[in-house]
Design a protein around this motif. Sequence first.
Motif, PDB file in Angstrom:
ATOM      1  N   LEU A   1       0.841  -1.195   0.000  1.00  0.00           N
ATOM      2  CA  LEU A   1       0.000   0.000   0.000  1.00  0.00           C
ATOM      3  C   LEU A   1       0.880   1.251   0.000  1.00  0.00           C
ATOM      4  O   LEU A   1       1.185   1.811   1.050  1.00  0.00           O
ATOM      5  CB  LEU A   1      -0.946  -0.012   1.199  1.00  0.00           C
ATOM      6  N   ARG A   2       1.336   1.621  -1.201  1.00  0.00           N
ATOM      7  CA  ARG A   2       2.192   2.793  -1.390  1.00  0.00           C
ATOM      8  C   ARG A   2       3.525   2.664  -0.646  1.00  0.00           C
ATOM      9  O   ARG A   2       4.131   3.660  -0.277  1.00  0.00           O
ATOM     10  CB  ARG A   2       1.468   4.076  -0.950  1.00  0.00           C
ATOM     11  N   GLU A   3       3.974   1.447  -0.443  1.00  0.00           N
ATOM     12  CA  GLU A   3       5.210   1.245   0.314  1.00  0.00           C
ATOM     13  C   GLU A   3       6.450   1.225  -0.573  1.00  0.00           C
ATOM     14  O   GLU A   3       7.548   1.572  -0.111  1.00  0.00           O
ATOM     15  CB  GLU A   3       5.101  -0.054   1.129  1.00  0.00           C
ATOM     16  N   THR A   4       6.318   0.826  -1.806  1.00  0.00           N
ATOM     17  CA  THR A   4       7.466   0.896  -2.723  1.00  0.00           C
ATOM     18  C   THR A   4       7.396   2.136  -3.607  1.00  0.00           C
ATOM     19  O   THR A   4       8.423   2.715  -3.941  1.00  0.00           O
ATOM     20  CB  THR A   4       7.535  -0.362  -3.611  1.00  0.00           C
ATOM     21  N   PHE A   5       6.163   2.529  -3.979  1.00  0.00           N
ATOM     22  CA  PHE A   5       5.950   3.750  -4.751  1.00  0.00           C
ATOM     23  C   PHE A   5       4.715   4.471  -4.202  1.00  0.00           C
ATOM     24  O   PHE A   5       3.697   3.836  -3.927  1.00  0.00           O
ATOM     25  CB  PHE A   5       5.745   3.437  -6.244  1.00  0.00           C
ATOM     26  N   ASP A   6       4.800   5.801  -4.072  1.00  0.00           N
ATOM     27  CA  ASP A   6       3.712   6.571  -3.491  1.00  0.00           C
ATOM     28  C   ASP A   6       2.419   6.486  -4.293  1.00  0.00           C
ATOM     29  O   ASP A   6       1.327   6.639  -3.748  1.00  0.00           O
ATOM     30  CB  ASP A   6       4.115   8.049  -3.337  1.00  0.00           C
ATOM     31  N   ASP A   7       2.547   6.256  -5.602  1.00  0.00           N
ATOM     32  CA  ASP A   7       1.359   6.310  -6.458  1.00  0.00           C
ATOM     33  C   ASP A   7       0.822   4.942  -6.844  1.00  0.00           C
ATOM     34  O   ASP A   7       0.000   4.825  -7.757  1.00  0.00           O
ATOM     35  CB  ASP A   7       1.657   7.114  -7.733  1.00  0.00           C
ATOM     36  N   GLU A   8       1.272   3.886  -6.162  1.00  0.00           N
ATOM     37  CA  GLU A   8       0.871   2.531  -6.571  1.00  0.00           C
ATOM     38  C   GLU A   8       0.527   1.652  -5.376  1.00  0.00           C
ATOM     39  O   GLU A   8       1.158   1.735  -4.320  1.00  0.00           O
ATOM     40  CB  GLU A   8       1.999   1.872  -7.362  1.00  0.00           C
ATOM     41  N   ILE A   9      -0.492   0.832  -5.567  1.00  0.00           N
ATOM     42  CA  ILE A   9      -0.799  -0.210  -4.582  1.00  0.00           C
ATOM     43  C   ILE A   9      -0.772  -1.559  -5.306  1.00  0.00           C
ATOM     44  O   ILE A   9      -1.036  -1.651  -6.505  1.00  0.00           O
ATOM     45  CB  ILE A   9      -2.162   0.009  -3.876  1.00  0.00           C
ATOM     46  N   GLY A  10      -0.439  -2.587  -4.554  1.00  0.00           N
ATOM     47  CA  GLY A  10      -0.415  -3.934  -5.113  1.00  0.00           C
ATOM     48  C   GLY A  10      -1.018  -4.920  -4.134  1.00  0.00           C
ATOM     49  O   GLY A  10      -0.809  -4.809  -2.921  1.00  0.00           O
ATOM     50  N   ILE A  11      -1.780  -5.855  -4.646  1.00  0.00           N
ATOM     51  CA  ILE A  11      -2.369  -6.923  -3.834  1.00  0.00           C
ATOM     52  C   ILE A  11      -2.014  -8.245  -4.508  1.00  0.00           C
ATOM     53  O   ILE A  11      -2.233  -8.408  -5.715  1.00  0.00           O
ATOM     54  CB  ILE A  11      -3.893  -6.775  -3.734  1.00  0.00           C
ATOM     55  N   ALA A  12      -1.455  -9.186  -3.735  1.00  0.00           N
ATOM     56  CA  ALA A  12      -1.002 -10.443  -4.313  1.00  0.00           C
ATOM     57  C   ALA A  12      -1.529 -11.630  -3.518  1.00  0.00           C
ATOM     58  O   ALA A  12      -1.705 -11.541  -2.298  1.00  0.00           O
ATOM     59  CB  ALA A  12       0.525 -10.495  -4.356  1.00  0.00           C
ATOM     60  N   ALA A  13      -1.783 -12.720  -4.213  1.00  0.00           N
ATOM     61  CA  ALA A  13      -2.253 -13.948  -3.587  1.00  0.00           C
ATOM     62  C   ALA A  13      -1.524 -15.133  -4.204  1.00  0.00           C
ATOM     63  O   ALA A  13      -1.202 -15.119  -5.400  1.00  0.00           O
ATOM     64  CB  ALA A  13      -3.763 -14.098  -3.764  1.00  0.00           C
ATOM     65  N   PRO A  14      -1.258 -16.183  -3.412  1.00  0.00           N
ATOM     66  CA  PRO A  14      -0.476 -17.315  -3.913  1.00  0.00           C
ATOM     67  C   PRO A  14      -1.275 -18.292  -4.767  1.00  0.00           C
ATOM     68  O   PRO A  14      -2.478 -18.476  -4.560  1.00  0.00           O
ATOM     69  CB  PRO A  14      -0.003 -17.992  -2.624  1.00  0.00           C
ATOM     70  N   VAL A  15      -0.584 -18.912  -5.701  1.00  0.00           N
ATOM     71  CA  VAL A  15      -1.137 -20.001  -6.506  1.00  0.00           C
ATOM     72  C   VAL A  15      -0.428 -21.280  -6.079  1.00  0.00           C
ATOM     73  O   VAL A  15       0.806 -21.339  -6.091  1.00  0.00           O
ATOM     74  CB  VAL A  15      -0.924 -19.768  -8.009  1.00  0.00           C
ATOM     75  N   TYR A  16      -1.217 -22.295  -5.707  1.00  0.00           N
ATOM     76  CA  TYR A  16      -0.661 -23.568  -5.240  1.00  0.00           C
ATOM     77  C   TYR A  16      -0.837 -24.660  -6.296  1.00  0.00           C
ATOM     78  O   TYR A  16      -1.793 -24.636  -7.078  1.00  0.00           O
ATOM     79  CB  TYR A  16      -1.367 -24.019  -3.959  1.00  0.00           C
ATOM     80  N   ASP A  17       0.086 -25.637  -6.275  1.00  0.00           N
ATOM     81  CA  ASP A  17      -0.075 -26.787  -7.152  1.00  0.00           C
ATOM     82  C   ASP A  17      -0.614 -27.974  -6.364  1.00  0.00           C
ATOM     83  O   ASP A  17      -1.010 -27.834  -5.199  1.00  0.00           O
ATOM     84  CB  ASP A  17       1.251 -27.137  -7.845  1.00  0.00           C
TER      85      ASP A  17
END
Length: 258
Positions: free
Chosen positions: A190-206
């Motif tokens: 939440l704006r931690e790497t860039f002030d103008d960007e947010i990212g949400i990630a979730a894992p994919v399992y096999d």
Amino acid sequence: MSSPRNSVVHNVIDVLRCFSTEAPLVGVTDIAAQVGLHKSSVSRLLATLESEGWVEQDPSTRKYQLGLGLIAIAGPLLANLNVRQVAHPYLNELAATSQETTVLALWEDAASVTVEQIASDRTIKHTSPLGARYTSTGSATVQIFLAELTFSAVEDLINSGTIRLQDGWTLDELRQRLEIVRERGYATNLRETFDDEIGIAAPVYDHHSQVVATVLLAAPSYRIDDHTIDTLIKQCTAAAAKISTRMGHPASHETVER
């Protein structure tokens, strides 16, 4: 400087290319004619390839066919291509639903690498070029992959300089964050790497319950509020669960069905 075309490596490649779905069994004479080498040279090459399991000789015809040893070499690539193929329609669906950029990332050489992207149709958007590598702990995809490691392994990556501890973070804070990522099943940037960007990630399992990829939603921070973040988290984790189900992960199937 390029290697000469008549090098041993090129000869090996030419020999392997003689095998196809139309002609899975090929004899020494036919191979020699196709690659332009003497039969004795082809025999020596085939003997070497057979010792590595790259080709096998059919005992009845004495002809050769490709061997299972090639799978060991192609296996990692096939696995990556497989998850990309499985994920693609779900990334498209997620991009259409969220109206934001969706990304599939793999863990390669201690970095989160973008291998697929569906860019948002909106004029203002965030994108992740194919092949882009992320190594900061502030990255949501990096957090997903690090959460699968022991923390001592994470510390080793940071101490070696392979992974960069996000500015302002301590190791204790990172440990707590990774524990939360494991518990919740998603990570945020939440704006931690860039002030103008947010990212949400979730894992994919096999099917072995191993994390093989990460689904990421990337969006400009100006149009994201608390309600939007909650919605994007649900959409991202649902997409990752669907892909995991297709990859054979039973727990994800139960999540999707509920």
